[in-house]
Design an enzyme around this catalytic site. Structure first.
Site, mmCIF file in Angstrom:
data_model
loop_
_atom_site.group_PDB
_atom_site.id
_atom_site.type_symbol
_atom_site.label_atom_id
_atom_site.label_comp_id
_atom_site.label_asym_id
_atom_site.label_seq_id
_atom_site.Cartn_x
_atom_site.Cartn_y
_atom_site.Cartn_z
ATOM 1 C CG HIS A 82 -1.795 -12.428 -1.808
ATOM 2 N ND1 HIS A 82 -2.477 -12.040 -0.675
ATOM 3 C CD2 HIS A 82 -2.376 -11.769 -2.836
ATOM 4 C CE1 HIS A 82 -3.420 -11.181 -1.007
ATOM 5 N NE2 HIS A 82 -3.383 -10.995 -2.317
ATOM 6 C CG ASP A 161 -3.096 -1.504 1.762
ATOM 7 O OD1 ASP A 161 -3.162 -1.112 0.576
ATOM 8 O OD2 ASP A 161 -3.790 -2.426 2.205
ATOM 9 N NE ARG A 168 -6.096 1.608 -4.820
ATOM 10 C CZ ARG A 168 -5.728 0.327 -4.661
ATOM 11 N NH1 ARG A 168 -5.121 -0.061 -3.553
ATOM 12 N NH2 ARG A 168 -5.970 -0.548 -5.597
ATOM 13 C CB SER A 183 -2.549 -2.418 -2.266
ATOM 14 O OG SER A 183 -3.451 -2.984 -1.344
ATOM 15 C CE LYS A 187 -2.757 -5.412 1.636
ATOM 16 N NZ LYS A 187 -4.161 -5.306 1.234
HETATM 17 N N1 URA Z 1 -6.251 -6.473 -2.674
HETATM 18 C C1 URA Z 1 -5.471 -5.646 -1.980
HETATM 19 O O1 URA Z 1 -5.009 -5.982 -0.918
HETATM 20 N N2 URA Z 1 -5.215 -4.433 -2.490
HETATM 21 C C2 URA Z 1 -5.702 -4.013 -3.669
HETATM 22 O O2 URA Z 1 -5.432 -2.911 -4.073
HETATM 23 C C3 URA Z 1 -6.523 -4.886 -4.389
HETATM 24 C C4 URA Z 1 -6.764 -6.100 -3.852
#
Ligand code: URA
Ligand code: CA
Length: 448
Positions: A82, A161, A168, A183, A187
Site C-alpha cells: 500500500h 471506513d 472526517r 482507515s 482495508k
Molecule cells: N487514505 C485512507 O484510506 N484513509 C485515510 O484516512 C487517509 C488516506
C-alpha cells in the site's frame, strides 16, 4: 453503554476499552449512533489521540463492520502493498506483474483516484477492454491461474471506513494519525493478505509533510499489522517531486510498460525495486530484501515482468497489444508545453500542485462520481537536478480540453508554480528516508 460517555471519556483523554470502541463503530454503521456523535468522537480523537491498543481495537472494529476476503485458496504467502497518497505513483502497475513473475501470488484490491491522487484502477482501465470488476471468487481464480489480479474493492469491504472517512472529510478530522492508520489498515486487513509492505510518503503531496510524522504513521500501521498477526514492513519515501515522469492514467500505463522493459524513469524503477524486494522477502521467496531486489532486476532484464503484465491484461479482458504498441492507448488531442521563465536548476516539483493540475486537465475527479479522461495528464520533462534554460519546456500537458480553455490555463499556472528553480546545481534527492521493520523499529536511512 452510551455514546455520550464514550465521547466524554475520550475528550478527557482517557483510553477506551475494546468494548467501548466496538460499541461506537458498530452503532455508527447500524445507525444507532448518529453522525453528530461520531463527528464529536473524531474531533476528540484528533485532539487527544489514541494509544496503540486503542488504534488496533478501532481498526479491528472497522474490519468487523463488513465482509472480509479470504485468500486461503491461493497457495503461498500473499503479500500486499500500500502506498499513501502519491502523485504519479505508478508503482502498483509495475509491481503487481513484476512480483508475480518472481513467483509471489498477488491478489490486489485497489481503489479509484480522488482529488490530486490517482487510483490504480483508473490507470488500468485506460487499457482498452480492461475490467477490474471481478468478484472475490473470480479474483482468486485469476490469481491461481495467472499469479496476479488487480480488482476493485468488494462493495461491502469496511463500510465503517466509507462512512467515517466521508464524515472526517467534512469535519476537518482527516489528518489524525490514529484515524488514518486505522482507515488504511482496516482495508488492507479485510482484503486478506498474509503480509504487508507499506510505502509511506512524506513531503509535499503527502498527508504528513515531515519525516517525524510519516515515521509515526508508519510505526502505528506496522504495530496494527503485527497486532493483527500480519507481518508488516514500512518504507518512508520522499515525495518532493512526483514519481517518474508521467502523471495521468494512460500516460502511467505507458510509463509502467517502459519500466518493465528496463527503460523507465530511474526513481520509479528504484522505488519498485525497493518495495518489490521487501515483498519477495516477506513472501519467503528471497532471503533478504536486497536479494529480492536482485531477483527483480533479473526479471526486468529477462522480460518476464512485461510478459506477466501482458498475461494480467489478457486475463482481465484488456488489449495486451498495448505492451508493444502505445498508439492503442487513449491519446490526448491537445498538448501544451509549460515553458520555464528562467535559466537554472530544478530544486523541487510540488507534487500536490502537479496532481491538481492533472485533475484540471481531466485525469482525476473532484467528486466521487465524476468522469475522467484516460488520456489526460502531465509529462514532466524536467526533474529535480536537471538544468533548464529560459523558454525550454518543463512539462507537457495532455488534455481533451482546448489549449486556451480556462482549465488548461489554470493547470499550466499550477504546474509552472509547482517547479522551483534555483541558480545553483542541485544533487539528486534521496528516495528512501526511513524504514520501520517487522518488529516495529524505526531506522532513519542516512543518505550520505
Ligand atoms: N487514505 C485512507 O484510506 N484513509 C485515510 O484516512 C487517509 C488516506
Ligand atoms: Ca509516474
Amino acid at each position: 453503554m452510551r455514546a455520550y460517555d464514550i465521547i466524554l471519556k475520550k475528550r478527557n483523554r482517557s483510553a477506551l476499552s475494546r468494548e467501548e470502541i466496538d460499541y461506537l463503530v458498530s452503532g455508527y454503521v447500524s445507525g444507532a449512533v448518529p453522525d453528530y456523535q461520531m463527528a464529536a468522537f473524531a474531533m476528540a480523537v484528533y485532539f487527544q489521540g489514541m494509544t496503540r491498543a486503542e488504534t488496533l481495537d478501532l481498526t479491528l472494529a472497522m474490519v468487523a463492520s463488513g465482509d472480509t476476503v479470504s485468500l486461503a485458496e491461493i497457495p503461498g504467502i500473499k503479500v500486499d502493498k500500500h502506498s499513501t497518497g502519491g502523485v504519479g505513483d505508478t508503482t502498483t502497475l509495475v509491481l503487481a506483474p513484476l512480483v508475480a513473475a518472481a513467483g509471489a501470488p498477488v491478489a490486489k484490491m485497489s481503489g479509484r483516484g480522488l482529488g490530486h491522487t490517482g487510483g490504480t484502477l483508473d490507470k488500468l482501465e485506460a487499457i482498452p477492454g480492461f475490467t477490474a470488476a471481478l468478484s472475490a471468487a473470480a479474483m482468486i481464480r485469476a490469481v491461481r491461474e495467472v499469479g496476479v489480479a488487480v480488482v476493485g474493492q468488494t462493495a461491502n469491504l469496511v463500510p465503517a471506513d466509507k462512512m467515517l472517512y466521508a464524515l472526517r472529510d467534512v469535519t476537518a478530522t482527516v489528518d489524525s494519525l490514529p484515524l488514518i492508520a486505522a482507515s488504511i489498515m482496516s482495508k488492507k486487513l479485510a482484503a486478506g493478505a498474509d503480509a504487508l509492505v507499506l510505502d509511506v510518503k512524506t513531503g509535499d503531496g503527502a498527508f504528513l509533510k515531515d519525516l517525524e510524522a510519516a515515521a509515526a504513521l508508519a510505526g502505528a500501521m506496522v504495530e496494527i499489522g503485527l497486532g493483527a498477526g500480519r507481518e508488516t514492513v514500512a518504507l518512508i519515501t520522499n515525495m518532493d517531486q512526483p514519481l517518474g515522469r508521467a502523471v495521468g492514467n494512460a500516460l502511467e500505463v505507458e510509463e509502467a510498460i517502459l519500466t518493465l522493459q528496463g527503460r523507465g524513469p530511474a526513481d520509479l524503477e528504484a522505488l519498485c525495486l525497493l518495495l518489490g524486494g521487501e515483498m519477495l522477502h516477506l513472501a519467503g521467496i528471497a532471503a533478504s530484501p536486497a536479494a529480492g531486489q536482485e531477483k527483480l532486476r533479473g526479471i526486468i532484464a529477462g522480460g518476464e515482468g512485461l510478459a506477466k503484465f501482458r498475461e494480467l491484461i489478457r486475463s482481465q479482458q484488456g488489449d495486451a497489444r498495448v505492451a508493444e504498441d502505445f498508439s492503442l492507448l487513449p491519446r490526448a488531442r491537445t498538448r501544451v508545453p509549460v515553458k520555464s521563465p528562467t535559466d537554472g536548476y530544478v530544486r523541487r516539483i510540488k507534487a500536490e500542485a502537479v496532481g491538481r493540475g492533472a485533475m484540471l486537465l481531466g485525469a482525476g475527479r473532484e467528486t466521487k462520481d465524476a468522469a475522467i479522461d484516460p488520456a489526460a495528464g502531465i509529462i514532466l520533462l524536467k526533474k529535480i537536478g536537471d538544468p533548464v534554460s529560459a523558454g525550454e519546456p518543463l512539462a507537457e500537458l495532455h488534455t481533451g480540453h482546448g489549449p486556451l480553455s480556462p482549465p488548461v490555463e489554470a493547470a499550466r499556472r499550477l504546474v509552472l508554480d509547482a517547479f522551483e528553480c534555483g541558480a545553483e546545481p542541485v544533487p539528486q534527492p534521496p528516495l528512501l528516508l526511513g524504514r520501520v521493520d517487522r518488529s516495529g523499529c524505526f531506522r532513519r536511512i542516512n543518505n550520505g
